[in-house]
Scaffold this active site. Structure first.
Site, PDB file in Angstrom:
ATOM      1  N   ASP A 152      -0.209   5.179   0.921  1.00  0.00           N
ATOM      2  CA  ASP A 152      -0.461   6.184   1.950  1.00  0.00           C
ATOM      3  C   ASP A 152      -0.557   5.542   3.330  1.00  0.00           C
ATOM      4  O   ASP A 152      -1.424   4.695   3.581  1.00  0.00           O
ATOM      5  CB  ASP A 152      -1.742   6.958   1.638  1.00  0.00           C
ATOM      6  CG  ASP A 152      -1.597   7.808   0.387  1.00  0.00           C
ATOM      7  OD1 ASP A 152      -0.542   8.443   0.240  1.00  0.00           O
ATOM      8  OD2 ASP A 152      -2.525   7.832  -0.436  1.00  0.00           O
ATOM      9  N   GLU A 159      -0.574  11.203   5.027  1.00  0.00           N
ATOM     10  CA  GLU A 159      -1.942  11.697   5.151  1.00  0.00           C
ATOM     11  C   GLU A 159      -2.041  13.164   5.553  1.00  0.00           C
ATOM     12  O   GLU A 159      -2.954  13.864   5.107  1.00  0.00           O
ATOM     13  CB  GLU A 159      -2.736  10.825   6.126  1.00  0.00           C
ATOM     14  CG  GLU A 159      -2.948   9.392   5.646  1.00  0.00           C
ATOM     15  CD  GLU A 159      -3.766   9.264   4.368  1.00  0.00           C
ATOM     16  OE1 GLU A 159      -4.181  10.294   3.795  1.00  0.00           O
ATOM     17  OE2 GLU A 159      -3.985   8.121   3.937  1.00  0.00           O
ATOM     18  N   ASP A 161       0.865  -1.166   0.000  1.00  0.00           N
ATOM     19  CA  ASP A 161       0.000   0.000   0.000  1.00  0.00           C
ATOM     20  C   ASP A 161       0.920   1.240   0.000  1.00  0.00           C
ATOM     21  O   ASP A 161       2.125   1.121   0.268  1.00  0.00           O
ATOM     22  CB  ASP A 161      -0.880  -0.031   1.250  1.00  0.00           C
ATOM     23  CG  ASP A 161      -1.658   1.243   1.455  1.00  0.00           C
ATOM     24  OD1 ASP A 161      -2.363   1.657   0.523  1.00  0.00           O
ATOM     25  OD2 ASP A 161      -1.552   1.828   2.554  1.00  0.00           O
ATOM     26  N   GLY A 193     -10.359   6.794  -1.280  1.00  0.00           N
ATOM     27  CA  GLY A 193     -10.337   7.559  -2.521  1.00  0.00           C
ATOM     28  C   GLY A 193     -10.638   9.026  -2.286  1.00  0.00           C
ATOM     29  O   GLY A 193     -11.603   9.374  -1.582  1.00  0.00           O
ATOM     30  N   GLY A 194      -9.774   9.899  -2.823  1.00  0.00           N
ATOM     31  CA  GLY A 194      -9.923  11.326  -2.604  1.00  0.00           C
ATOM     32  C   GLY A 194     -11.198  11.913  -3.181  1.00  0.00           C
ATOM     33  O   GLY A 194     -11.884  12.720  -2.527  1.00  0.00           O
ATOM     34  N   LYS A 195     -11.539  11.532  -4.397  1.00  0.00           N
ATOM     35  CA  LYS A 195     -12.765  12.057  -5.003  1.00  0.00           C
ATOM     36  C   LYS A 195     -13.985  11.587  -4.222  1.00  0.00           C
ATOM     37  O   LYS A 195     -14.954  12.340  -4.052  1.00  0.00           O
ATOM     38  CB  LYS A 195     -12.840  11.615  -6.476  1.00  0.00           C
ATOM     39  CG  LYS A 195     -11.797  12.297  -7.369  1.00  0.00           C
ATOM     40  CD  LYS A 195     -12.010  11.984  -8.832  1.00  0.00           C
ATOM     41  CE  LYS A 195     -11.578  10.586  -9.221  1.00  0.00           C
ATOM     42  NZ  LYS A 195     -10.115  10.401  -9.149  1.00  0.00           N
ATOM     43  N   ASP A 244      -1.672  -0.640   6.385  1.00  0.00           N
ATOM     44  CA  ASP A 244      -1.697   0.126   7.636  1.00  0.00           C
ATOM     45  C   ASP A 244      -3.086   0.364   8.180  1.00  0.00           C
ATOM     46  O   ASP A 244      -3.231   0.924   9.271  1.00  0.00           O
ATOM     47  CB  ASP A 244      -1.002   1.484   7.446  1.00  0.00           C
ATOM     48  CG  ASP A 244      -1.825   2.431   6.582  1.00  0.00           C
ATOM     49  OD1 ASP A 244      -2.132   3.550   7.048  1.00  0.00           O
ATOM     50  OD2 ASP A 244      -2.159   2.068   5.453  1.00  0.00           O
ATOM     51  N   THR A 263      -2.786   0.406  -4.442  1.00  0.00           N
ATOM     52  CA  THR A 263      -3.185   1.599  -3.695  1.00  0.00           C
ATOM     53  C   THR A 263      -4.474   2.199  -4.220  1.00  0.00           C
ATOM     54  O   THR A 263      -4.816   2.030  -5.398  1.00  0.00           O
ATOM     55  CB  THR A 263      -2.058   2.650  -3.765  1.00  0.00           C
ATOM     56  OG1 THR A 263      -2.458   3.818  -3.041  1.00  0.00           O
ATOM     57  CG2 THR A 263      -1.732   3.029  -5.197  1.00  0.00           C
ATOM     58  N   THR A 264      -5.173   2.923  -3.357  1.00  0.00           N
ATOM     59  CA  THR A 264      -6.338   3.678  -3.810  1.00  0.00           C
ATOM     60  C   THR A 264      -5.942   5.045  -4.350  1.00  0.00           C
ATOM     61  O   THR A 264      -6.755   5.722  -4.974  1.00  0.00           O
ATOM     62  CB  THR A 264      -7.348   3.884  -2.660  1.00  0.00           C
ATOM     63  OG1 THR A 264      -6.708   4.575  -1.602  1.00  0.00           O
ATOM     64  CG2 THR A 264      -7.873   2.557  -2.160  1.00  0.00           C
ATOM     65  N   ASN A 271       0.467  10.626  -7.631  1.00  0.00           N
ATOM     66  CA  ASN A 271       0.914  10.658  -6.243  1.00  0.00           C
ATOM     67  C   ASN A 271       1.986   9.616  -5.970  1.00  0.00           C
ATOM     68  O   ASN A 271       2.943   9.866  -5.232  1.00  0.00           O
ATOM     69  CB  ASN A 271      -0.276  10.429  -5.302  1.00  0.00           C
ATOM     70  CG  ASN A 271      -1.236  11.596  -5.281  1.00  0.00           C
ATOM     71  OD1 ASN A 271      -0.906  12.694  -5.695  1.00  0.00           O
ATOM     72  ND2 ASN A 271      -2.447  11.345  -4.814  1.00  0.00           N
TER      73      ASN A 271
END
Length: 227
Positions: free
Chosen positions: A11, A18, A9, A51-53, A175, A114-115, A120
């Site tokens: 982040d 974060e 993963d 997910g950010g969006k 994590d 990763t999401t 990034n």
């Protein structure tokens, strides 16, 4: 079956990112004139949505914001985040660099599941390894490439397909409970270590839980293969 790959993963696992993400979201909100500000407590709650969006959409619903250009907001946030990373705002978590070097020396493949978005991952690789992500990892599987994000197993299944391996041949590093659930759903064994935003979270579905990934180093690859 002999261990053939490590899948990480990003982040909170490769690095404590974060707070950088939170600051970048807030910068994007200021630039858009929204009057939003995500506190540490807000962001900890919103991280239960991957997910950010998706987080922007959730918060917009919570505050009844009306129509939002989520794609543009997220693009602005990504630009702020990658600039922060490039400026030296990030470092790898303890043990990560050594595990990656150990895997390379032992002939194991390396992957990311990763999401987060590919830009990034690229920014983090350049800032921490001084190389492009494709030079560090054999496979990249990112959130925008799958139908369902973690805790769904899709991104880990994609990583395994690109590696050409079965789940019994790889080990995942995570994590958060959602990340562990995603990897376990794909049939993977998991080593978990809580990040800043997942302290006290239930990671018991992982095969091994350590305070830091550096705790794995004394046993080397043989110890990982035995998990």
């Amino acid at each position: 079956m002999r261990l053939r790959a490590l899948i990480f993963d990003v982040d909170g696992t490769l690095a404590e990112t974060e707070e950088g993400h939170r600051a970048a979201f807030n910068a994007a909100f200021r630039a858009a004139g929204l009057g939003w500000h995500w506190s540490v407590a807000d962001y900890a709650r919103l991280l239960t949505t991957t997910g950010g969006k998706e987080r922007i959409a959730r918060y917009g619903d919570e505050v009844a914001a009306g129509p939002l250009d989520i794609k543009a907001l997220h693009a602005d946030k990504t630009a702020s985040y990658t600039a922060w990373v490039a400026a030296g705002g990030i470092r790898l978590r303890p043990g990560i660099a050594e595990l990656i070097a150990m895997a390379r020396e032992g002939g194991l493949k390396l992957a990311v599941a990763t999401t987060t978005s590919r830009p990034n991952v690229e920014a983090l690789a350049q800032a921490t390894f001084g190389r492009g992500a494709a030079e560090v990892f054999d496979v990249l599987a990112c959130g925008d490439e799958v139908q369902a994000k973690k805790p769904a197993p899709d991104v880990y299944r994609l990583a395994l397909a690109r590696l050409g391996l079965g789940p019994e041949q790889a080990l995942a590093f995570e994590d958060t409970p959602m990340g562990v659930a995603s990897a376990r759903g794909a049939g993977l064994r998991v080593v978990a270590s809580p990040g800043v935003y997942s302290q006290g979270a239930d990671l018991s579905a992982a095969q091994v839980v350590v305070a830091e990934f550096s705790d794995l180093l004394p046993d080397g690859l043989a110890g990982l293969d035995a998990l």
